[in-house]
Enzyme design. Structure first.
Site, PDB file in Angstrom:
ATOM      1  N   LYS A   1       3.361  13.245   4.179  1.00 58.04           N
ATOM      2  CA  LYS A   1       3.158  12.053   3.355  1.00 58.04           C
ATOM      3  C   LYS A   1       3.661  10.808   4.091  1.00 58.04           C
ATOM      4  O   LYS A   1       3.433  10.655   5.278  1.00 58.04           O
ATOM      5  CB  LYS A   1       3.810  12.251   1.988  1.00 58.04           C
ATOM      6  CG  LYS A   1       3.093  13.397   1.266  1.00 58.04           C
ATOM      7  CD  LYS A   1       3.143  13.422  -0.220  1.00 58.04           C
ATOM      8  CE  LYS A   1       2.957  12.221  -1.008  1.00 58.04           C
ATOM      9  NZ  LYS A   1       2.063  12.410  -2.170  1.00 58.04           N
ATOM     10  N   GLU A   2       4.379   9.951   3.377  1.00 55.80           N
ATOM     11  CA  GLU A   2       4.759   8.679   3.993  1.00 55.80           C
ATOM     12  C   GLU A   2       5.891   8.823   5.016  1.00 55.80           C
ATOM     13  O   GLU A   2       6.263   7.860   5.661  1.00 55.80           O
ATOM     14  CB  GLU A   2       5.172   7.662   2.910  1.00 55.80           C
ATOM     15  CG  GLU A   2       4.006   7.112   2.080  1.00 55.80           C
ATOM     16  CD  GLU A   2       3.702   7.951   0.838  1.00 55.80           C
ATOM     17  OE1 GLU A   2       4.105   9.142   0.792  1.00 55.80           O
ATOM     18  OE2 GLU A   2       3.057   7.412  -0.089  1.00 55.80           O
TER      19      GLU A   2
ATOM     20  N   TRP B   1       0.840  -1.208   0.000  1.00 55.01           N
ATOM     21  CA  TRP B   1       0.000   0.000   0.000  1.00 55.01           C
ATOM     22  C   TRP B   1       0.870   1.250   0.000  1.00 55.01           C
ATOM     23  O   TRP B   1       0.559   2.259  -0.629  1.00 55.01           O
ATOM     24  CB  TRP B   1      -0.933   0.011   1.225  1.00 55.01           C
ATOM     25  CG  TRP B   1      -1.585   1.342   1.374  1.00 55.01           C
ATOM     26  CD1 TRP B   1      -2.728   1.746   0.760  1.00 55.01           C
ATOM     27  CD2 TRP B   1      -1.098   2.466   2.117  1.00 55.01           C
ATOM     28  NE1 TRP B   1      -2.991   3.059   1.078  1.00 55.01           N
ATOM     29  CE2 TRP B   1      -2.004   3.521   1.915  1.00 55.01           C
ATOM     30  CE3 TRP B   1       0.010   2.693   2.936  1.00 55.01           C
ATOM     31  CZ2 TRP B   1      -1.840   4.782   2.499  1.00 55.01           C
ATOM     32  CZ3 TRP B   1       0.182   3.943   3.523  1.00 55.01           C
ATOM     33  CH2 TRP B   1      -0.744   4.965   3.299  1.00 55.01           C
TER      34      TRP B   1
ATOM     35  N   ASP C   1       3.559   3.400  -1.165  1.00 54.86           N
ATOM     36  CA  ASP C   1       4.355   3.588  -2.380  1.00 54.86           C
ATOM     37  C   ASP C   1       5.817   3.829  -2.073  1.00 54.86           C
ATOM     38  O   ASP C   1       6.648   3.818  -2.984  1.00 54.86           O
ATOM     39  CB  ASP C   1       3.814   4.807  -3.156  1.00 54.86           C
ATOM     40  CG  ASP C   1       2.645   4.433  -4.043  1.00 54.86           C
ATOM     41  OD1 ASP C   1       2.596   3.276  -4.501  1.00 54.86           O
ATOM     42  OD2 ASP C   1       1.781   5.298  -4.266  1.00 54.86           O
TER      43      ASP C   1
END
Ligand code: GLC
Length: 794
Positions: A628-629, A483, A485
């Site tokens: 973000k991530e 999931w 990226d």
């Protein structure tokens, strides 16, 4: 700071202060004729694809973020003063200029008052049509006669193509032309090229008309309208008060039309702009004749509203949390439908370059649309199932207009993601539960490349794809991404997140197999599940939380001994969702996550951020810390924390987590979040970043679907199952109860939940139309249209 409020009866968000922190946007049209509009009338339009079908231009990432758009300029022909019907682009001082913008379901209305003149600009695309309406009502409230000229403005994108229009200027500026036939503007690229009027794809022909007043003039070249050194704020034509009627033969073509109004005190005039695809001859003249009158325009608007309101009426709640009601009843549902329609292709941030349907994104987007569209999602779900390859993996992006099941080439090995088809285990059973269509599992559908199988066997292949690609520890490999990226584990590094997804999938699959009488398949799944569980318990528990991943070089991510990204949210919540965690592990993992990752704006995806980790594997290192991530608050994942808390029965924590990322809960501090307070966003800066609390990338995110699903089916707990409706709420102890009206299998049912004992969860008694039921499932057979379900918690 508050810039607006929710009007749930009208299903609108009403912006009362136009100087929003950023332009706040909305969607018009459909997947045929799509359009974006902001509270400043900024935005663009496109046919089918925002990238390769773009015909109205907006320049991305400028200041402001949304220019140009669909403007009405007004000029007082006596004083020479001028303004716009939306606050921008002229931007009159706000102590003299009042404006209210109503973003509704596929329409936007901007009402303004300045110097005694009130305007009401309504924008929408009528159902099933390939043109857009801009309707302007002008009312003279000044008590004296006024001469007001109105000028329209928009820019046409050259070659109907966002890149060509931006980059290939040595070509695209020499192929444009404007014509005027019967008072209708024709705008063409490659004018010498024949067009038979049949297929509008890339036809490069647009027309624009104005009704309600005689056309007083046109201005069709950008620099002639704005001036070479002018701008949208003070266009030369508006300053001068007159169009020159010059018809473009090259350069940038714009839609400048002029109408001169003489308004008695109290008088209202209505102008209608129609802007559509095709030529004046093939489409324009006919459309203006049929749709150009005020009654037709009003009727089309009523039809459009009714069509959008219908799905939103599928599910309606009344809870003690009005912010939650705004989202569930209107905006979250609408956001889910828009995301389902547009995937990640068109917004103020996505400019079309992500054309097509990202596999994992779309399969998850369907989950949110199921209760609203029901059987209506079937073609999309089948499209995605036919995007699965015979090896069980998926094509990462499906192109809906050109996808040819059975004929697609598989991607190169390095492009497979490990999670793509595993999302079917969330979405396919939800579809079957909503519709009761158990036969769907037996439907035969082709694979993308070759062969075909039943939906049930597609699910089997999805599991086998991951089980056939496991690493040293017997866990599924991460491939090019799971999931997340930003993690590339390849064919030897193992993903704990996907381990939990596979565990969940095996469990769901075994249940379906039981239901279909496929005992051998059920046994197979349970044996695999037992093996996987043993491996998970052997290597994934770190004492106080679950690890993140194991790299191919043996590096363990998300563990006590790795100081960056030490606690990863996703593996804590999915350990619970999948059933892999023991009750003690579930409790401990969720506690650790709360202590290390929870913030007032949501749970950080991980903490602390990555600074030094190898970006070849952990690409999150490439992002600034706290977004973000990389230890940002990823909105998409927040609902998984909500569901996990519901599964362990903590309705207070679930609701707290929900409110933290719920846009409407931040409405009164909208300057912090900055983006639209009525829709979800992809990510929010966390405390590791100077921009803490600021949200980014609104509208198109998997968040919309999961937020809708987690609120309605887990917190409020009204969950369709094959046999009927399970009533299993998990709410705050302080809630006295709530009610829900829901469509289910062709009936409307009314559910009332009361909570006299002040508990989080647990149905003590359940009745349907006065009849007592054991357990907490209302059998579908007992439901009639108008049935009343009453559940008492305790
Ligand atoms: C973006 C992508 C989604 C991915 C997520 C996490 O939201 O659209 O596919 O799962 O980022 O990396």
């Amino acid at each position: 700071m508050k810039y607006g409020h929710f009007d749930d009866d009208a299903k609108e968000y009403v912006i009362t202060r136009p100087d929003t922190p950023r332009p706040w946007s909305n969607y018009l049209g459909s997947t045929e004729y799509g359009a974006i509009i902001t509270n400043h009338a900024g935005g663009y339009s496109f046919y089918k694809s925002a990238a390769t079908g773009r015909f109205l231009r907006m320049r991305f990432n400028s200041v402001p973020l949304d220019q140009p758009g669909r403007y009405f300029y007004l000029r007082d022909q006596e004083s020479g003063d001028f303004w716009s019907a939306s606050w921008q682009p002229v931007a009159k001082p706000l102590d003299e200029y009042q404006s209210v913008c109503r973003h509704g379901t596929a329409y936007t209305q901007i009402e303004s008052t300045y110097s005694g003149i009130r305007t009401e600009a309504l924008y929408f695309v009528p159902l099933g049509q390939t043109f857009e309406y801009w309707r302007l009502r002008v009312t003279n409230q000044s008590g004296r006669a006024r001469r007001i000229s109105v000028f329209t403005y928009c820019e046409f994108a050259n070659l109907w193509h966002t890149y060509q229009d931006l980059v290939n200027l040595q070509y695209s500026l020499f192929i444009t032309r404007a014509t005027l036939e019967d008072g209708i503007l024709g705008v063409t690229c490659n004018p010498n090229y024949d067009f038979d009027g049949k297929d509008l794809t890339g036809c490069n022909r647009t027309w624009m008309a104005l009704t309600g007043a005689p056309l007083a003039g046109v201005e069709t070249v950008r620099e002639r309208f704005l001036g070479s050194y002018g701008g949208y704020r003070a266009p030369e034509v508006v300053v001068r008060g007159r169009c020159s009627n010059f018809l473009a033969e090259g350069d940038n073509v714009v839609g400048g039309q002029q109408a001169d109004l003489a308004l008695a005190p109290g008088e209202t005039r209505e102008l209608i702009v129609l802007l559509g695809l095709g030529t004046v001859g093939t489409h324009g003249r006919k459309t203006v004749a049929e749709f150009g009158g005020p009654d037709r325009c009003a009727a089309e608007f009523a039809r459009l509203r009714a069509a959008w309101h219908a799905p939103l009426e599928s599910l309606h709640v009344k809870t003690p949390d009005p912010d939650l009601d705004h989202m569930v009843n209107v905006w979250n549902a609408y956001n889910a439908l828009i995301t389902y329609a547009w995937s990640r292709s068109a917004s103020l941030i996505y400019n079309g370059e992500r054309d097509g349907l990202g596999f994992r994104d779309t399969v998850q987007d369907i989950l949110g649309a199921i209760p609203l569209l029901r059987e209506g999602v079937k073609p999309r779900l089948e499209l995605m199932l036919t995007g699965q390859l015979a090896n069980g993996g998926a094509i990462p992006v499906i192109k809906p207009f050109s996808h040819r099941p059975g004929h697609e080439a598989p991607p190169p090995d390095e492009e497979y993601r490990s999670d793509d088809c595993l999302w079917f285990f969330n979405t396919v059973p939800a579809y079957v539960a909503e519709t009761g269509d158990l036969e769907f599992y037996r439907k035969v559908l082709p694979y993308a490349d070759s062969g075909e199988a039943t939906v049930f066997d597609h699910l089997r292949r999805a599991l086998e794809f991951n089980l056939e690609r496991t690493g040293r520890n017997g866990l599924p490999c991460g491939l090019s991404a799971d999931w997340n990226d930003c993690i590339k584990l390849g064919y030897r590094g193992e993903s704990v997140f996907v381990s939990f997804q596979v565990r969940y999938g095996l469990d769901v699959y075994a249940g379906i197999a039981d239901r279909l009488g496929r005992g051998t398949d059920a046994t197979w799944a349970r044996v695999e599940l037992g093996k996987l569980d043993a491996n998970i318990q052997k290597v994934c528990w770190d004492g106080e939380w679950f690890i993140w991943a194991i790299g191919q070089d043996g590096t363990v991510y998300g563990t006590k001994n790795f100081s960056e990204g030490q606690v990863y949210m996703n593996t804590q919540v999915w350990a619970v969702i999948s059933g892999a965690a023991t009750p003690a592990q579930a409790e401990q993992a969720l506690r650790t996550m709360k202590e290390t990752c929870a913030t007032p704006y949501g749970v950080m995806l991980c903490a602390p951020p990555f600074i030094k980790a190898n970006p070849d594997v952990m690409k999150a290192t490439l992002f600034n810390a706290g977004i973000k991530e990389n230890a940002g608050i990823f909105s998409h994942t927040q609902s998984w924390a909500v569901i996990a808390e519901c599964l362990v029965g903590d309705g207070d924590q679930a609701h707290d987590y929900y409110r933290a990322f719920m846009p409407s809960a931040h409405n009164d501090r909208a300057e912090v979040r900055q983006v639209e307070p009525y829709v979800h966003c992809q990510t929010t800066y966390s405390r590791y970043n100077i921009n803490e609390g600021a949200a980014r990338t609104p509208w198109l995110s998997g968040t919309a679907s999961w937020a809708y699903y987690s609120a309605t089916q887990w917190m409020l707990g009204v969950r369709p199952e094959i046999d009927g409706l399970r009533i299993d709420p998990c709410i705050p102890k302080a809630w006295p109860g709530f009610s829900m009206r829901r469509r289910f299998r062709g009936k409307t049912v009314h559910i009332t939940v009361t909570n006299p004992a002040g508990v989080n969860t647990g149905v003590k008694s359940l009745t349907v139309d006065g009849e007592e039921l054991a357990g907490n499932v209302v059998p579908a057979g007992k439901l009639k249209d108008g049935s009343r379900i009453v559940a008492v918690l305790g």
